[in-house]
Design a protein around this motif. Structure first.
Motif, PDB file in Angstrom:
ATOM      1  N   ALA A  74      23.044   2.387  -5.849  1.00 59.32           N
ATOM      2  CA  ALA A  74      23.435   3.787  -5.966  1.00 59.32           C
ATOM      3  C   ALA A  74      24.258   4.019  -7.224  1.00 59.32           C
ATOM      4  O   ALA A  74      24.536   5.162  -7.562  1.00 59.32           O
ATOM      5  CB  ALA A  74      24.242   4.187  -4.743  1.00 59.32           C
ATOM      6  N   LEU A  75      24.685   2.956  -7.878  1.00 53.00           N
ATOM      7  CA  LEU A  75      25.434   3.109  -9.127  1.00 53.00           C
ATOM      8  C   LEU A  75      24.555   3.819 -10.154  1.00 53.00           C
ATOM      9  O   LEU A  75      23.363   3.552 -10.252  1.00 53.00           O
ATOM     10  CB  LEU A  75      25.790   1.724  -9.695  1.00 53.00           C
ATOM     11  N   SER A  76      25.169   4.723 -10.910  1.00 54.50           N
ATOM     12  CA  SER A  76      24.362   5.442 -11.903  1.00 54.50           C
ATOM     13  C   SER A  76      24.010   4.512 -13.055  1.00 54.50           C
ATOM     14  O   SER A  76      24.670   3.486 -13.269  1.00 54.50           O
ATOM     15  CB  SER A  76      25.146   6.641 -12.426  1.00 54.50           C
ATOM     16  N   VAL A 134      25.672  -6.325 -12.494  1.00 51.23           N
ATOM     17  CA  VAL A 134      24.496  -5.729 -13.146  1.00 51.23           C
ATOM     18  C   VAL A 134      23.251  -6.531 -12.799  1.00 51.23           C
ATOM     19  O   VAL A 134      22.183  -5.962 -12.509  1.00 51.23           O
ATOM     20  CB  VAL A 134      24.690  -5.662 -14.683  1.00 51.23           C
ATOM     21  N   PHE A 135      23.381  -7.848 -12.794  1.00 48.49           N
ATOM     22  CA  PHE A 135      22.240  -8.714 -12.477  1.00 48.49           C
ATOM     23  C   PHE A 135      21.719  -8.408 -11.070  1.00 48.49           C
ATOM     24  O   PHE A 135      20.508  -8.273 -10.857  1.00 48.49           O
ATOM     25  CB  PHE A 135      22.673 -10.182 -12.592  1.00 48.49           C
ATOM     26  N   LEU A 136      22.640  -8.284 -10.120  1.00 49.92           N
ATOM     27  CA  LEU A 136      22.238  -8.034  -8.732  1.00 49.92           C
ATOM     28  C   LEU A 136      21.671  -6.630  -8.557  1.00 49.92           C
ATOM     29  O   LEU A 136      20.692  -6.430  -7.837  1.00 49.92           O
ATOM     30  CB  LEU A 136      23.431  -8.242  -7.794  1.00 49.92           C
ATOM     31  N   ARG A 137      22.296  -5.668  -9.247  1.00 49.29           N
ATOM     32  CA  ARG A 137      21.844  -4.274  -9.080  1.00 49.29           C
ATOM     33  C   ARG A 137      20.528  -4.005  -9.804  1.00 49.29           C
ATOM     34  O   ARG A 137      19.943  -2.931  -9.612  1.00 49.29           O
ATOM     35  CB  ARG A 137      22.914  -3.308  -9.592  1.00 49.29           C
ATOM     36  N   THR A 138      20.091  -4.909 -10.664  1.00 48.98           N
ATOM     37  CA  THR A 138      18.796  -4.716 -11.346  1.00 48.98           C
ATOM     38  C   THR A 138      17.754  -5.700 -10.825  1.00 48.98           C
ATOM     39  O   THR A 138      16.726  -5.909 -11.465  1.00 48.98           O
ATOM     40  CB  THR A 138      18.930  -4.879 -12.876  1.00 48.98           C
ATOM     41  N   ARG A 139      18.034  -6.330  -9.688  1.00 44.64           N
ATOM     42  CA  ARG A 139      17.046  -7.281  -9.164  1.00 44.64           C
ATOM     43  C   ARG A 139      15.781  -6.503  -8.773  1.00 44.64           C
ATOM     44  O   ARG A 139      15.829  -5.331  -8.402  1.00 44.64           O
ATOM     45  CB  ARG A 139      17.602  -8.079  -7.993  1.00 44.64           C
ATOM     46  N   GLY A 140      14.675  -7.184  -8.892  1.00 42.53           N
ATOM     47  CA  GLY A 140      13.404  -6.485  -8.658  1.00 42.53           C
ATOM     48  C   GLY A 140      12.832  -5.910  -9.945  1.00 42.53           C
ATOM     49  O   GLY A 140      11.728  -5.380  -9.968  1.00 42.53           O
TER      50      GLY A 140
END
Lengths: 212, 127
Positions: B3-5, B75-81
């Motif tokens: 949900a982070l922008s 950042v790594f976790l929030r951009t997984r996929g």
């Protein structure tokens, strides 16, 4: 974050394989690719390395009353300036090769790369020959001047050699056709050459400052 | 993804990438100044204690790098996929998050070893 359904997906760097797909993918891109950012980081690292070398050179110079030390000839001026001029002339064809590749003009991209590679290889061959001749005149372990002189020059030549290998690799890859990955590589390598040329100017300027 | 922008993730990505290098540079430059102040004739009147200052620099450096590493991991976790080969800015953030996670570990080692050596070694020596 959520996917924007109105946005046309851009294929991954290995996804687009025909010139039309590649041109479309490059045009749709919203910013520089990761390859370009990676090259920016590499250039920043190398600039730091050369900054340390140049700082060392001037530190040694300001600690030494006679520079270059007695028995060591002053660096030549004309030949290095002509050579760096020739090397600098390869920056436009490298950048034009990238632009041609990004526009899907594969033949033009290859032509620019061949032109640049010939000049780069000629520059490197002459410099290696000159480097070897200088080593015969005075060795690298003779004093602080010779040590930093050959370190600076050798590091610069090593970067030129790496650039030649990059250009040759890109040329070989483009012989197999155009992909987005290769366009990204062309962009990154073109900027690598711009950086190497600027570093070479800095190195030659530093070494020639011994005559002042 | 989270949900982070995108903007917040971009800030975290740049912080994660640059803060570790900045911490090391800061420790190096300020640490050099501290040593000069303690050992130089003109600096002796300031009464700067090298070990205390070096320890403070070491602590601040380690803290900054750990925060930077946490930002990079976030950042790594929030951009997984996603992949670093994808369209920017997500591709760029993924790329730099991976680079920063590795680089910050190296910066951490450098700062710890450099700071420890600055404290353990004799500060002022006759040149």
């Amino acid at each position: 974050m959520s996917a924007d359904p109105a946005r046309v997906p851009v294929p991954r760097t290995t996804g687009a394989e025909s010139p039309a797909e590649v041109v479309a993918a490059v045009r749709r891109r919203a910013g520089p690719p990761a390859a370009w950012w990676g090259m920016v980081v590499l250039i920043a690292s190398e600039a730091t390395l050369f900054g340390a070398f140049i700082g060392t050179y001037y530190y040694l110079r300001f600690e030494t009353p006679v520079w270059p030390p007695l028995g060591i000839p002053e660096p030549k001026v004309v030949v290095p300036l002509i050579l760096i001029g020739c090397l600098a002339l390869t920056a436009p064809p490298m950048l034009l090769a990238y632009r041609a590749a990004a526009a899907g003009r594969l033949r033009a991209a290859r032509g620019y790369l061949v032109l640049a590679l010939v000049v780069q290889a000629g520059y490197f061959a002459f410099e290696v020959h000159d480097f070897r001749d200088q080593l015969h005149t005075y060795g690298i372990t003779r004093n602080a001047y010779s040590s930093i002189y050959y370190t600076l020059l050798g590091a610069d030549h090593a970067h030129v050699l790496l650039g030649i290998l990059f250009t040759a690799w890109l040329l070989a890859k483009l012989a197999g056709g155009l992909t987005t990955y290769r366009v990204n590589a062309a962009q990154a390598i073109a900027w690598y050459w711009v950086a190497v040329i600027l570093l070479t100017f800095a190195v030659i300027g530093t070494l020639l400052s011994a005559r002042v | 993804m989270s949900a982070l922008s995108l903007r917040s993730l971009a800030v975290l990505q740049w912080f994660g990438l640059l803060a570790g290098a900045g911490a090391w540079a800061g420790q190096l430059v300020v640490g050099f100044g501290v040593t000069q102040a303690e050992c130089g004739a003109a600096g002796s009147r300031f009464g700067i204690g090298n070990d205390v200052w070096q320890a403070a620099l070491l602590g601040a450096g380690v803290l900054a790098i750990l925060v930077a590493e946490a930002a990079a991991v976030t950042v790594f976790l929030r951009t997984r996929g996603t992949s670093y080969e994808e369209e920017p800015p997500v591709g760029r953030m993924r790329f730099f998050a991976i680079a920063a996670m590795a680089a910050n570990l190296i910066f951490l080692m450098i700062v710890v070893l450099s700071g420890t050596a600055s404290i353990a070694n004799v500060t002022c020596r006759q040149a």
